[in-house]
Write a protein that holds these residues in place. Sequence first.
Motif, PDB file in Angstrom:
ATOM      1  N   LEU A 184      12.234  -0.708   3.340  1.00 40.17           N
ATOM      2  CA  LEU A 184      13.400  -1.201   2.723  1.00 40.17           C
ATOM      3  C   LEU A 184      14.183  -0.072   1.980  1.00 40.17           C
ATOM      4  CD1 LEU A 184      12.457  -4.810   1.561  1.00 40.17           C
ATOM      5  CD2 LEU A 184      13.697  -3.988   3.674  1.00 40.17           C
ATOM      6  N   GLY A 185      13.530   1.326   1.767  1.00 36.08           N
ATOM      7  CA  GLY A 185      13.946   2.392   0.870  1.00 36.08           C
ATOM      8  C   GLY A 185      13.871   1.749  -0.596  1.00 36.08           C
ATOM      9  N   ALA A 186      12.712   1.177  -0.943  1.00 39.52           N
ATOM     10  CA  ALA A 186      12.995   0.370  -2.107  1.00 39.52           C
ATOM     11  C   ALA A 186      11.968   1.201  -3.217  1.00 39.52           C
ATOM     12  CB  ALA A 186      12.566  -1.215  -1.962  1.00 39.52           C
ATOM     13  N   THR A 187      12.043   0.880  -4.523  1.00 44.79           N
ATOM     14  CA  THR A 187      10.907   1.460  -5.501  1.00 44.79           C
ATOM     15  C   THR A 187       9.875   0.485  -5.727  1.00 44.79           C
ATOM     16  OG1 THR A 187      12.983   2.545  -6.647  1.00 44.79           O
ATOM     17  CG2 THR A 187      11.093   2.180  -7.830  1.00 44.79           C
ATOM     18  N   TYR A 188       8.664   0.741  -5.673  1.00 47.04           N
ATOM     19  CA  TYR A 188       7.490  -0.122  -5.648  1.00 47.04           C
ATOM     20  C   TYR A 188       7.031  -0.072  -6.928  1.00 47.04           C
ATOM     21  CZ  TYR A 188       3.101  -2.110  -4.723  1.00 47.04           C
ATOM     22  OH  TYR A 188       2.007  -2.622  -4.719  1.00 47.04           O
ATOM     23  N   LEU A 189       6.619  -1.299  -7.630  1.00 46.98           N
ATOM     24  CA  LEU A 189       6.003  -1.630  -8.815  1.00 46.98           C
ATOM     25  C   LEU A 189       4.941  -2.344  -8.773  1.00 46.98           C
ATOM     26  CD1 LEU A 189       9.449  -1.866 -11.387  1.00 46.98           C
ATOM     27  CD2 LEU A 189       8.195   0.416 -10.496  1.00 46.98           C
ATOM     28  N   GLU A 190       3.921  -1.971  -9.461  1.00 48.55           N
ATOM     29  CA  GLU A 190       2.769  -3.238  -9.578  1.00 48.55           C
ATOM     30  C   GLU A 190       2.491  -3.622 -11.035  1.00 48.55           C
ATOM     31  OE1 GLU A 190      -0.973  -2.129  -7.838  1.00 48.55           O
ATOM     32  OE2 GLU A 190      -0.323  -2.265  -5.911  1.00 48.55           O
ATOM     33  N   LEU A 191       2.933  -4.800 -11.246  1.00 49.23           N
ATOM     34  CA  LEU A 191       2.529  -5.537 -12.510  1.00 49.23           C
ATOM     35  C   LEU A 191       1.459  -6.687 -12.686  1.00 49.23           C
ATOM     36  CD1 LEU A 191       6.330  -6.653 -12.716  1.00 49.23           C
ATOM     37  CD2 LEU A 191       5.388  -4.468 -13.567  1.00 49.23           C
ATOM     38  N   HIS A 192       0.367  -5.798 -13.105  1.00 51.16           N
ATOM     39  CA  HIS A 192      -0.828  -6.748 -13.292  1.00 51.16           C
ATOM     40  C   HIS A 192      -0.706  -7.732 -13.920  1.00 51.16           C
ATOM     41  CE1 HIS A 192      -2.613  -3.267 -11.089  1.00 51.16           C
ATOM     42  NE2 HIS A 192      -2.444  -2.487 -11.896  1.00 51.16           N
ATOM     43  N   THR A 193      -0.061  -7.937 -14.913  1.00 47.62           N
ATOM     44  CA  THR A 193       0.221  -9.039 -15.717  1.00 47.62           C
ATOM     45  C   THR A 193       1.619  -8.883 -16.357  1.00 47.62           C
ATOM     46  OG1 THR A 193      -0.623 -10.461 -17.623  1.00 47.62           O
ATOM     47  CG2 THR A 193      -0.560  -8.187 -18.152  1.00 47.62           C
ATOM     48  N   LEU A 194       2.199 -10.259 -16.794  1.00 48.59           N
ATOM     49  CA  LEU A 194       3.523 -10.173 -17.541  1.00 48.59           C
ATOM     50  C   LEU A 194       3.778 -10.266 -18.828  1.00 48.59           C
ATOM     51  CD1 LEU A 194       5.233 -12.939 -14.896  1.00 48.59           C
ATOM     52  CD2 LEU A 194       5.209 -10.252 -14.822  1.00 48.59           C
ATOM     53  N   ASN A 195       3.012  -9.290 -19.520  1.00 48.76           N
ATOM     54  CA  ASN A 195       3.170  -9.069 -20.975  1.00 48.76           C
ATOM     55  C   ASN A 195       4.454  -8.178 -21.152  1.00 48.76           C
ATOM     56  OD1 ASN A 195       2.375  -6.501 -19.991  1.00 48.76           O
ATOM     57  ND2 ASN A 195       0.307  -6.783 -20.636  1.00 48.76           N
ATOM     58  N   ASP A 196       4.228  -7.747 -22.526  1.00 45.42           N
ATOM     59  CA  ASP A 196       5.409  -7.064 -23.239  1.00 45.42           C
ATOM     60  C   ASP A 196       5.434  -5.727 -22.361  1.00 45.42           C
ATOM     61  OD1 ASP A 196       6.288  -8.953 -24.711  1.00 45.42           O
ATOM     62  OD2 ASP A 196       5.422  -8.362 -26.506  1.00 45.42           O
ATOM     63  N   PHE A 197       4.401  -4.949 -22.291  1.00 46.54           N
ATOM     64  CA  PHE A 197       4.354  -3.622 -21.704  1.00 46.54           C
ATOM     65  C   PHE A 197       4.971  -3.534 -20.371  1.00 46.54           C
ATOM     66  CE2 PHE A 197       2.373  -0.496 -18.858  1.00 46.54           C
ATOM     67  CZ  PHE A 197       2.872   0.692 -19.489  1.00 46.54           C
ATOM     68  N   TYR A 198       4.352  -4.499 -19.338  1.00 48.44           N
ATOM     69  CA  TYR A 198       4.657  -4.429 -17.969  1.00 48.44           C
ATOM     70  C   TYR A 198       6.100  -4.896 -17.855  1.00 48.44           C
ATOM     71  CZ  TYR A 198       0.001  -3.266 -16.109  1.00 48.44           C
ATOM     72  OH  TYR A 198      -1.195  -2.601 -15.722  1.00 48.44           O
ATOM     73  N   ILE A 199       6.607  -6.088 -18.441  1.00 50.66           N
ATOM     74  CA  ILE A 199       8.008  -6.619 -18.272  1.00 50.66           C
ATOM     75  C   ILE A 199       8.888  -5.498 -19.089  1.00 50.66           C
ATOM     76  CG2 ILE A 199       9.226  -8.284 -19.055  1.00 50.66           C
ATOM     77  CD1 ILE A 199       7.340 -10.320 -18.716  1.00 50.66           C
ATOM     78  N   GLN A 200       8.796  -5.479 -20.390  1.00 49.38           N
ATOM     79  CA  GLN A 200       9.751  -4.668 -20.924  1.00 49.38           C
ATOM     80  C   GLN A 200      10.005  -3.083 -20.825  1.00 49.38           C
ATOM     81  OE1 GLN A 200       9.830  -5.639 -25.173  1.00 49.38           O
ATOM     82  NE2 GLN A 200      11.509  -4.165 -25.773  1.00 49.38           N
ATOM     83  N   LYS A 201       8.747  -2.658 -20.733  1.00 47.07           N
ATOM     84  CA  LYS A 201       8.862  -1.038 -20.823  1.00 47.07           C
ATOM     85  C   LYS A 201       8.624  -0.579 -19.175  1.00 47.07           C
ATOM     86  CE  LYS A 201       8.202  -0.473 -25.139  1.00 47.07           C
ATOM     87  NZ  LYS A 201       9.370   0.299 -25.842  1.00 47.07           N
ATOM     88  N   TYR A 202       7.918  -1.038 -18.376  1.00 53.66           N
ATOM     89  CA  TYR A 202       7.751  -0.694 -16.893  1.00 53.66           C
ATOM     90  C   TYR A 202       8.790  -1.462 -16.275  1.00 53.66           C
ATOM     91  CZ  TYR A 202       4.978   0.791 -12.757  1.00 53.66           C
ATOM     92  OH  TYR A 202       4.639   1.241 -11.461  1.00 53.66           O
ATOM     93  N   PHE A 203       8.777  -2.617 -15.966  1.00 55.10           N
ATOM     94  CA  PHE A 203       9.676  -3.298 -14.970  1.00 55.10           C
ATOM     95  C   PHE A 203      11.329  -3.004 -15.672  1.00 55.10           C
ATOM     96  CE2 PHE A 203      12.687  -7.016 -14.181  1.00 55.10           C
ATOM     97  CZ  PHE A 203      12.660  -6.705 -12.659  1.00 55.10           C
ATOM     98  N   GLY A 204      11.263  -3.319 -17.208  1.00 53.02           N
ATOM     99  CA  GLY A 204      12.565  -3.179 -17.581  1.00 53.02           C
ATOM    100  C   GLY A 204      13.230  -1.650 -17.714  1.00 53.02           C
ATOM    101  N   GLY A 205      12.543  -0.639 -17.834  1.00 49.01           N
ATOM    102  CA  GLY A 205      12.875   0.578 -17.687  1.00 49.01           C
ATOM    103  C   GLY A 205      13.356   0.943 -16.439  1.00 49.01           C
ATOM    104  N   VAL A 206      12.722   0.557 -15.244  1.00 54.98           N
ATOM    105  CA  VAL A 206      13.198   0.789 -14.115  1.00 54.98           C
ATOM    106  C   VAL A 206      14.603   0.331 -13.875  1.00 54.98           C
ATOM    107  CG1 VAL A 206      12.693   0.610 -11.546  1.00 54.98           C
ATOM    108  CG2 VAL A 206      10.860   1.333 -13.071  1.00 54.98           C
ATOM    109  N   LEU A 207      14.585  -1.232 -14.198  1.00 53.66           N
ATOM    110  CA  LEU A 207      15.774  -1.863 -14.043  1.00 53.66           C
ATOM    111  C   LEU A 207      17.031  -1.376 -14.937  1.00 53.66           C
ATOM    112  CD1 LEU A 207      16.722  -4.309 -12.517  1.00 53.66           C
ATOM    113  CD2 LEU A 207      16.322  -5.941 -14.771  1.00 53.66           C
ATOM    114  N   GLU A 208      16.688  -1.029 -15.983  1.00 53.67           N
ATOM    115  CA  GLU A 208      17.990  -0.385 -16.876  1.00 53.67           C
ATOM    116  C   GLU A 208      18.459   0.830 -16.371  1.00 53.67           C
ATOM    117  OE1 GLU A 208      15.901  -0.461 -20.747  1.00 53.67           O
ATOM    118  OE2 GLU A 208      15.853  -2.792 -20.661  1.00 53.67           O
ATOM    119  N   TYR A 209      17.470   1.719 -15.718  1.00 55.60           N
ATOM    120  CA  TYR A 209      17.994   2.726 -15.099  1.00 55.60           C
ATOM    121  C   TYR A 209      18.888   2.502 -14.054  1.00 55.60           C
ATOM    122  CZ  TYR A 209      17.572   7.059 -11.940  1.00 55.60           C
ATOM    123  OH  TYR A 209      18.101   8.002 -11.085  1.00 55.60           O
TER     124      TYR A 209
END
Length: 597
Positions: A164-189
């Motif tokens: 799909l030409g996508a960006t792949y992320l692995e979120l081992h749990t939905l805590n502040d780091f994975y949601i806000q820093k990891y997923f959120g950083g990519v989404l905000e970019y």
Amino acid sequence: RSVNIVAFGNERDGLPEDNQQSLIQGYLGRSAVISHIDSSLSAGQVGNPVFTEYQACAFGNVRLVVHDFPVWDVFDSDWYTSRTLIGGADIVVIKYSVNDKASFQELKDTYAPMIKKALNHGSSPVIISAVGARKKVPCTCPLCSSDRRSCVTTSDGVQLSKELGATYLELHTLNDFYIQKYFGGVLEYFMIQSLNQKSSDKMKKRKKMQKCQRLQPPQLEQPASHYDADLHNLLCCCQCADVAFYSEDLTTVVEAHKIILCSVSHLFMLLFEVKSPADIRDASIMRMAQSLFAVESGAAFPSVPRASPGCIPPLRVVVKDSAFWFCLQDILHFIYTGAFQWEQLEEDVKKKLKDPERIEHVLEKVKCILKTPGKLNSAKDSRPQKVKRLYNNTSLRLFFNTPILADVIFKIQGSTVPAHRAVLVARCEVMAAMFNGNYMESNSILVPVHGVSKDTFLSFLEYLYTDSCCPASILQAMSLLICAEMYQVVRLQHICELYIITQLQSMPSRELASTSISIVSLLKKAKFHNSDCLSTWLLHFIATNYLIFSQKPEFEDLSVEERNFVEMHRWPSSLYLKQLAEYRNYVHTQKCHCIIM
């Protein structure tokens, strides 16, 4: 400004019961750049899936709209709606649980191709989020190895993201780091990238609209030449003919022009005494001239009606060869159209002469007429002049400003300039009317010229003879344009306009500021002599170089209408200069200065 996000999939399968908040909901609730969140659950008509719509404010002033579809039924129920959703989305998010192998397999086999097809119509970025920690398999015996397949491996997720030409992320749990820093950083970019792209597209669209609305200067192209057609029309109308070809029984006559015939043939130069046998030095041409033509005089010839009483009586030439006489009209047509359409001449001769021997006989005589002295016609080349044009920019030039065959003399600034009525009549309608109408010039050999310099008039005549002109300067080109307008030679006017524009466009700003040429004076002359394209272009040129011309005294000579046009289309614009002055004033008032500057 707004950003639209569409999210698909259920990532909560296999998560602990105390962590049942969705990825999207968790990000919107925890991100520092999101505010004023409003959510609503939507269930449309029967059969349509349920989705959650979030509306929020991002980065302080950006409207954020998120549609979160926890199930994939939207693709099964309404493909058009789902394609529209993906096509209108700025960012697409795909979520799945790493512990739900069956759902992932359905996504990969069924829905991924549909998403890929919908993405082909746009360039929206895609984020694939693999959520959860993979469950450990307690038993390692071969009989239980199938249990390992219950989890979605990293390689499976990476493979899907490549498809799909996508960006792949692995979120081992939905805590502040994975949601806000990891997923959120990519989404905000990607949100910032989307806003930048929209801003760029909007600016390009605005510039395109401004360019379309802005009045554009006229575009001048090299006008088409009618040189061959003008000379051919001369044969058809037979104005100013100075040679008459007669059949042997003197019953029919065909008129022509010495200068055209001599421009393509040394045989005719010999026949009309333009050159002597000593100049030709080719026995075959002299023999052909004696055997084919006879110059006669006497009362036995029938009189030829003259279009103008001032014209010299034509030279009478008898054509001795009956086959050649029968095809003389076609041969003259071939000569007057440039003597390069050999195939057409062959076809015309074959239509009139059915006998192959007579056809070959006539064509051989034409070849001899067109022969260059001292050169042999190769037997292998049966069409010696089929490509080369026998008169173009060089043939009639031989007779330009020479007394040879001249039948009119222009008197200008105390000097005389010889010319040929046939060329002038063919190339200039004003002179055609002057020499063939009820005017003094039609009965006079000496014709005075007023209102133009000798050099300009010579350049004008050179164009008539050669269909080309090379002005030495912008001022000379303007003088030639005025002369062309006086004699209504439109193509020469366009050539002069194009020369002036080209010269001014190539002039550097420093030279333009110091030049002694008055552009406003050129503008006045162009308007007075009906050169609309040039006058409009010069107005645009003054407006485009406003800072240069506004400092010159000649700028005050513009009329009120011209000044208003220049002020309206000036560059730099008044608004730009005002903004520039404000910016410079702002920089000057600041205590900190640019390190580089």
